[in-house]
Design a protein around this motif. Sequence first.
Motif, PDB file in Angstrom:
ATOM      1  N   ARG A   1       8.364  -1.225  -4.462  1.00  0.00           N
ATOM      2  CA  ARG A   1       8.943  -2.181  -3.512  1.00  0.00           C
ATOM      3  C   ARG A   1       8.393  -3.587  -3.735  1.00  0.00           C
ATOM      4  O   ARG A   1       9.125  -4.580  -3.596  1.00  0.00           O
ATOM      5  CB  ARG A   1       8.665  -1.714  -2.074  1.00  0.00           C
TER       6      ARG A   1
ATOM      7  N   TYR B   1      -2.735   6.963   3.169  1.00  0.00           N
ATOM      8  CA  TYR B   1      -1.463   6.364   2.784  1.00  0.00           C
ATOM      9  C   TYR B   1      -0.790   5.587   3.910  1.00  0.00           C
ATOM     10  O   TYR B   1       0.237   4.958   3.695  1.00  0.00           O
ATOM     11  CB  TYR B   1      -0.535   7.427   2.193  1.00  0.00           C
ATOM     12  N   ALA B   2      -1.385   5.602   5.085  1.00  0.00           N
ATOM     13  CA  ALA B   2      -0.905   4.696   6.127  1.00  0.00           C
ATOM     14  C   ALA B   2      -1.155   3.245   5.730  1.00  0.00           C
ATOM     15  O   ALA B   2      -0.514   2.328   6.245  1.00  0.00           O
ATOM     16  CB  ALA B   2      -1.603   5.000   7.450  1.00  0.00           C
TER      17      ALA B   2
ATOM     18  N   THR C   1      -5.268   2.334  -1.049  1.00  0.00           N
ATOM     19  CA  THR C   1      -5.390   3.410  -0.069  1.00  0.00           C
ATOM     20  C   THR C   1      -6.697   4.181  -0.211  1.00  0.00           C
ATOM     21  O   THR C   1      -6.906   5.159   0.514  1.00  0.00           O
ATOM     22  CB  THR C   1      -4.217   4.400  -0.205  1.00  0.00           C
TER      23      THR C   1
ATOM     24  N   ASP D   1       5.212   2.009  -2.880  1.00  0.00           N
ATOM     25  CA  ASP D   1       5.010   0.640  -2.402  1.00  0.00           C
ATOM     26  C   ASP D   1       4.941  -0.342  -3.561  1.00  0.00           C
ATOM     27  O   ASP D   1       5.445  -1.470  -3.472  1.00  0.00           O
ATOM     28  CB  ASP D   1       3.747   0.546  -1.554  1.00  0.00           C
TER      29      ASP D   1
ATOM     30  N   ASP E   1      12.214  -3.304   4.612  1.00  0.00           N
ATOM     31  CA  ASP E   1      12.121  -4.750   4.424  1.00  0.00           C
ATOM     32  C   ASP E   1      13.500  -5.297   4.067  1.00  0.00           C
ATOM     33  O   ASP E   1      14.130  -4.824   3.107  1.00  0.00           O
ATOM     34  CB  ASP E   1      11.114  -5.055   3.312  1.00  0.00           C
TER      35      ASP E   1
ATOM     36  N   LYS F   1       7.323  -2.833   3.574  1.00  0.00           N
ATOM     37  CA  LYS F   1       7.864  -1.697   4.300  1.00  0.00           C
ATOM     38  C   LYS F   1       9.193  -1.236   3.701  1.00  0.00           C
ATOM     39  O   LYS F   1       9.955  -2.038   3.154  1.00  0.00           O
ATOM     40  CB  LYS F   1       8.047  -2.064   5.775  1.00  0.00           C
ATOM     41  N   PRO F   2       9.486   0.042   3.782  1.00  0.00           N
ATOM     42  CA  PRO F   2      10.734   0.560   3.218  1.00  0.00           C
ATOM     43  C   PRO F   2      11.986  -0.113   3.749  1.00  0.00           C
ATOM     44  O   PRO F   2      12.999  -0.198   3.040  1.00  0.00           O
ATOM     45  CB  PRO F   2      10.688   2.049   3.602  1.00  0.00           C
TER      46      PRO F   2
ATOM     47  N   GLN G   1       1.472   0.040   2.739  1.00  0.00           N
ATOM     48  CA  GLN G   1       2.656  -0.559   3.337  1.00  0.00           C
ATOM     49  C   GLN G   1       2.642  -2.070   3.177  1.00  0.00           C
ATOM     50  O   GLN G   1       2.922  -2.798   4.120  1.00  0.00           O
ATOM     51  CB  GLN G   1       2.736  -0.191   4.815  1.00  0.00           C
ATOM     52  N   GLN G   2       2.334  -2.556   1.985  1.00  0.00           N
ATOM     53  CA  GLN G   2       2.417  -4.001   1.783  1.00  0.00           C
ATOM     54  C   GLN G   2       3.858  -4.474   1.923  1.00  0.00           C
ATOM     55  O   GLN G   2       4.110  -5.586   2.375  1.00  0.00           O
ATOM     56  CB  GLN G   2       1.844  -4.369   0.410  1.00  0.00           C
TER      57      GLN G   2
ATOM     58  N   PRO H   1       2.944   7.622  -1.725  1.00  0.00           N
ATOM     59  CA  PRO H   1       3.361   6.401  -1.030  1.00  0.00           C
ATOM     60  C   PRO H   1       2.840   5.113  -1.653  1.00  0.00           C
ATOM     61  O   PRO H   1       3.508   4.074  -1.564  1.00  0.00           O
ATOM     62  CB  PRO H   1       2.808   6.606   0.387  1.00  0.00           C
ATOM     63  N   TYR H   2       1.658   5.151  -2.247  1.00  0.00           N
ATOM     64  CA  TYR H   2       1.120   3.946  -2.908  1.00  0.00           C
ATOM     65  C   TYR H   2       2.028   3.494  -4.041  1.00  0.00           C
ATOM     66  O   TYR H   2       2.375   2.313  -4.145  1.00  0.00           O
ATOM     67  CB  TYR H   2      -0.298   4.235  -3.408  1.00  0.00           C
TER      68      TYR H   2
END
Length: 291
Positions: free
Chosen positions: A112, A43-44, A264, A109, A53, A50-51, A47-48, A105-106
Amino acid sequence: MLDLYDDLAHSRIDRRTFTRKAAAFVAAGVGTEALLNALAPNYALAQQVKPDDPRIKTEYVTYKSPQGGGEIRGLLAQPSKGAGAGVEAKLPAVLVIHENRGLNPYIEDVARRLAVAGFVALAPDALTPLGGYPGNDDEGRAMQRKRDGEEMTQDFIAAARWLDKYPRSTGKVGVVGFCFGGGMANTLAVRIPDVIDAAVPYYGRQPDAEDVSKIESPIQIHNAGLDERILAGAAAYEAALEKAGVPFESYVYEGANHGFHNDTTPRYDAEDAKLAWERTIAFFNKHLKTA
């Protein structure tokens, strides 16, 4: 090996069975646990967008789901710029439905990404009544299996209705989902046609043929060419949509695996994922941003 991992990811086999069957594929000196770790989500990479942004603003919200889990938590993402003079512009909304492991997290994202594209996006966590996404997919899958299916459906119905009435929403509501979420996107199109204005299921289970006539929104379907399980029901679904007069688009990405949009995991296909997402945004622009 990816098919075997897919069986594990969808709880058709347990970890012990995966380890036993994977041994036939493992090269000398490579343990099956190491192989499983290599196949598991990283999950790193999710991050297409970022939170922090500056183009968007995000927050965790809760909404009531009286026929489901009671109160559900989700990530709300939306464009940061308003209409000027202190008044925020109204925008169409999209409900984002996770896979069979909670709000990881995916999926956050993905919400977002939709905000960057000009939508209000809500990504609920169906694991909220059990404490929320636990931080890893193995535990998340086990937790989601403990939830009642109809109660989870009610949680997402409540989320769609919440988005429909959200102050910044125009009342145009779309839904996009992946795997379990793809099936749920189809389900919501059937169950709440008064709310859903466009649905995009990614490799999701199809609804029963007799229910397809209840759908009133256009559908855009994304399937993987190697996903025999989902493709087995695809032709019948499309025939039912055509018979019911429901506008739909259907795309099959040849050579792609189930889960190809998830960036991911090793099943990710960058080219197909990019094309599918471009089609998704264009579809929502067409059906949610027009009068």
